[in-house]
Design an enzyme around this catalytic site. Sequence first.
Site, short mmCIF file in Angstrom:
data_model
loop_
_atom_site.label_atom_id
_atom_site.label_comp_id
_atom_site.label_asym_id
_atom_site.label_seq_id
_atom_site.Cartn_x
_atom_site.Cartn_y
_atom_site.Cartn_z
CB SER B 9 -0.91 0.03 1.24
OG SER B 9 -1.52 1.29 1.37
CG HIS B 10 0.38 4.68 -2.60
ND1 HIS B 10 -0.03 3.61 -3.36
CD2 HIS B 10 0.93 5.57 -3.47
CE1 HIS B 10 0.26 3.85 -4.63
NE2 HIS B 10 0.85 5.02 -4.73
CB SER B 11 -1.03 4.53 3.70
OG SER B 11 -1.23 4.38 5.09
#
Lengths: 210, 232
Positions: B9-11
């Site tokens: 994930s980007h986060s």
Amino acid sequence: MVLDANWAVKWLTLCAQAMAENRVWLIELDRAIGDSDHGENMDRGFQAVLDKLAEVPPETPGAALKLTAMTLISKVGGAAGPLYGTAFLRAAASLGDTVEVEPAAFAGALLAARDGIVARGKAEPGDKTMVDAWTPAAEAAVAAAADGAGSVLEVLVAAAEAAEAGAAATDPMVARKGRASYLGERSAGHRDPGAASSALILRAAVGAAA
Amino acid sequence: MTVSLVVVSHSEKIADGAAELAAQMAPDVSIVAAGGTTDGRIGTSLEKVMAALEQAAGPDGVVILTDLGSAVMTAESALEFAGEPDGVVLADAPLVEGLVAAAVAAQGGADVHAVKRAAEAVYGSATGVPPSSSISAVEEGSVTGAGPEFTGDFELINQAGMHARPAAKIAGGLSSLDARVTVNGLDGTSMTALMTLAAGKGSVLHVEAWGVDAERAVNYVGGLVQAGFGEP
């Protein structure tokens, strides 16, 4: 002028310089149609490439490009990371262990880079992406090298000029890929940041050979 | 051992949180999170993804779940750098729902392809149409086609009826069988599809199954339902 490991290191050094100098311009381009991190990401990515090159001086152009690929995908963060990473990785694979790159081999590496970007990003010419810089650049380099008379410098210049024209041609386009595509018609009238940074990279290749 | 999962994930928080959520339903599955950049920003990192793939690597293979666009590209790049290792596949599925469905399938002993399918089946359930519906329509309409090989109707007796845990048990078990199973017309290996049934106590599940393990599949669902999924 020969395209050896020294040239490759100089090229990447000039790329880092160009990204630092154009950081704000790329941020502004990306603010208009993206998430405004492109200038920052490219600057940070190429600074990291410089650190890596200093740590492990590459022995061939291919090795320099592979190191760049790895570093950019790790450090850039946004979509540009894997796209440029794949471009440099495919170019490195195309050059193999070659110590001095011939004009035709350089053109072949640009084609491989373009194909890598297309495979990874699934964009086509006209989608307002970096493909619009890389496709004309690779084709111009192939044409210049095929002339036979084309010196190394002429091939590099042909690629850089075609990339710059290709990047400028994205201004009126409506984006069909990436975050800019959410803007639809409103993306027209702005240069694609990825095409702009691609042109900077190919212009730096000329500077390194001059 | 089971199939392992990698979450890109980007986060960092999303990756960690999704892994934590899925682990609740799949205690024996190794779920490795690779979220954010190495310096804690929003983005995806090849280094993190490659380290996660290394940590997750095992004889049963790895399924990778991703979020937005460049997470997919980073995961694909990681596979390219690693030389396209055998048994490591990317699932094209919504991150959270796909991960939970994949984790449940892996917990049930499904192989790497079944786990990937379980994750991707989530897309089909979003519209209420099982991914295999077109196949069954062809079979029913053709002269030589046969209906389901085994069917069963089972009334839900537990208080809470069909909810996440029963759906996970049914989907997880079915995904390890060699059978195509529908429950009230929806894909029985899709946990999210089963949850969309919103079947309460007293509702009847109509199970249809095709394939080598068709009978086992129907009995499996029947056994769970009649035992109230071990719930009051």
